[in-house]
Write a protein that holds these residues in place. Sequence first.
Motif, PDB file in Angstrom:
ATOM      1  N   LYS A  40       0.853  -1.197   0.000  1.00  0.00           N
ATOM      2  CA  LYS A  40       0.000   0.000   0.000  1.00  0.00           C
ATOM      3  C   LYS A  40       0.887   1.244   0.000  1.00  0.00           C
ATOM      4  N   LEU A  41       1.717   1.354  -1.036  1.00  0.00           N
ATOM      5  CA  LEU A  41       2.748   2.389  -1.089  1.00  0.00           C
ATOM      6  C   LEU A  41       2.155   3.799  -1.043  1.00  0.00           C
ATOM      7  N   ASP A  42       1.172   4.070  -1.857  1.00  0.00           N
ATOM      8  CA  ASP A  42       0.576   5.414  -1.888  1.00  0.00           C
ATOM      9  C   ASP A  42      -0.090   5.769  -0.560  1.00  0.00           C
ATOM     10  N   TYR A  43      -0.729   4.806   0.059  1.00  0.00           N
ATOM     11  CA  TYR A  43      -1.400   5.042   1.343  1.00  0.00           C
ATOM     12  C   TYR A  43      -0.379   5.440   2.409  1.00  0.00           C
ATOM     13  N   TYR A  44       0.712   4.701   2.506  1.00  0.00           N
ATOM     14  CA  TYR A  44       1.728   5.003   3.525  1.00  0.00           C
ATOM     15  C   TYR A  44       2.509   6.272   3.171  1.00  0.00           C
ATOM     16  N   THR A  45       2.630   6.590   1.894  1.00  0.00           N
ATOM     17  CA  THR A  45       3.256   7.854   1.502  1.00  0.00           C
ATOM     18  C   THR A  45       2.428   9.032   2.014  1.00  0.00           C
ATOM     19  N   ASP A  46       1.118   8.945   1.874  1.00  0.00           N
ATOM     20  CA  ASP A  46       0.242  10.013   2.382  1.00  0.00           C
ATOM     21  C   ASP A  46       0.345  10.136   3.899  1.00  0.00           C
TER      22      ASP A  46
END
Length: 432
Positions: A40-46
């Motif tokens: 969940k790369l984008d989720y954790y980036t946010d």
Amino acid sequence: MKPIKNIWDRFIEKENLRQAIIDASKRKMKNRAVRRVIKKLDYYTDILHDILASGRFTLSPVRKEEIETEYGKKRLVTKRKFFPDRCVEHAIERVLGDIWRRSTTTDMYACMKGRGINCKDRRHNFNHKMKRAISGYRGKTAYVLDMDIHKCYPSVSRDVISRMLRRYCADKRMLALMEMYNQQTEDMPIGDYLSQQWINPVLMPLIRFIREELKPDHVFDYIDNIDIIHSDRAELKEMQWRIMHWAWYNLGLLFNPSRQIFKLGRRRTERGLDRAGYVYRHGSTLMRKRIKQSFARRRHNAKSVTSYQGIAMHCDARNLTDKLLNRDNDMDLSSLVKTKIERPFEGDAIKIEAIIDRPIEVLDFTVRPSERKPNTDYLKMQIRFEGKKRFVGGGYQFLCQVLKQVDKSQLPFETIIRNKRGYYFDGTIDEE
């Protein structure tokens, strides 16, 4: 170089944080926590962007673990939580790493992208520059000052790191974030990603002092190892004391008492400079002995051979590789290959002093002639101690004599090791 300002906005950009998470995950995909974040790369980036932008970022407690290196040295290694601690470290390096690297001299090689032992850029190729420096003494005498800093990483204080950080960065929010990492431990922790990036800027003033004030012929810095090549032995002696005084009064660092000044040899029987896997002499560059022995043991493993061939192609090792890889030859490898124990023993090594007068269970053993002391034996013994598998090794002659007479079909057996003018099994010698 002026300290950089207004770097915070570039630091918290989502693309920078996203790439930092990817960089931090390299070679760690076996870890379940790492796979969960990457999935969940984008989720954790946010999430990472939000906690940094709002000032809610805090460090998790560090975990320290003592490990033993391949050369028997023990190191206390710091391990951080992958998300967000490790990811933020990589994000910091992505925006400030180039600034730290540009400030260093071309004679500093370790822990920097684009530099190394055999990198493509010859300007930052340690092996190429060392051979080129030695070739300049053709027909002349060259002396080497070999020094290394005593416990380099643990010896660097937080105040020294703080001064270095302010020298390169003037952004208050960025400084506060880096100081959070700096102040969490009493020194520069081994195993921390930022420690690898900070060690060269911290030592850079020392290398500049050597180059610009002392002006030796050649100076090489590989992490905490400093090698100076010069044509005058007396001048090298004076340089040694000036370097030690400068490092102590400006950085609070001490050098190991094992520092030496020696004449660089021309023949193989004379001393060479052993550094970064190679031994350098006038007219020749050979592979380090331990690496040759490891190459010989793994010569039948196709995956390992490729790595060793990469090391060998940058030194004078044509005869060595032919000797090891040409299976049709009948050359004797006994002088090169160390005797290897047939049975790989399980568990951690334990010192024999820790099991004296305490019950153990002997599971397996190997007795072979000692390589260091002629006419003696070397023992390696697999045991179960306090419910865990361990192994112990050493030249314990009383134990070797008894185990030589033991039939391995009788294994395992329980016993106690005593110590009275030597280590022995309980009941095997007269204790009076």
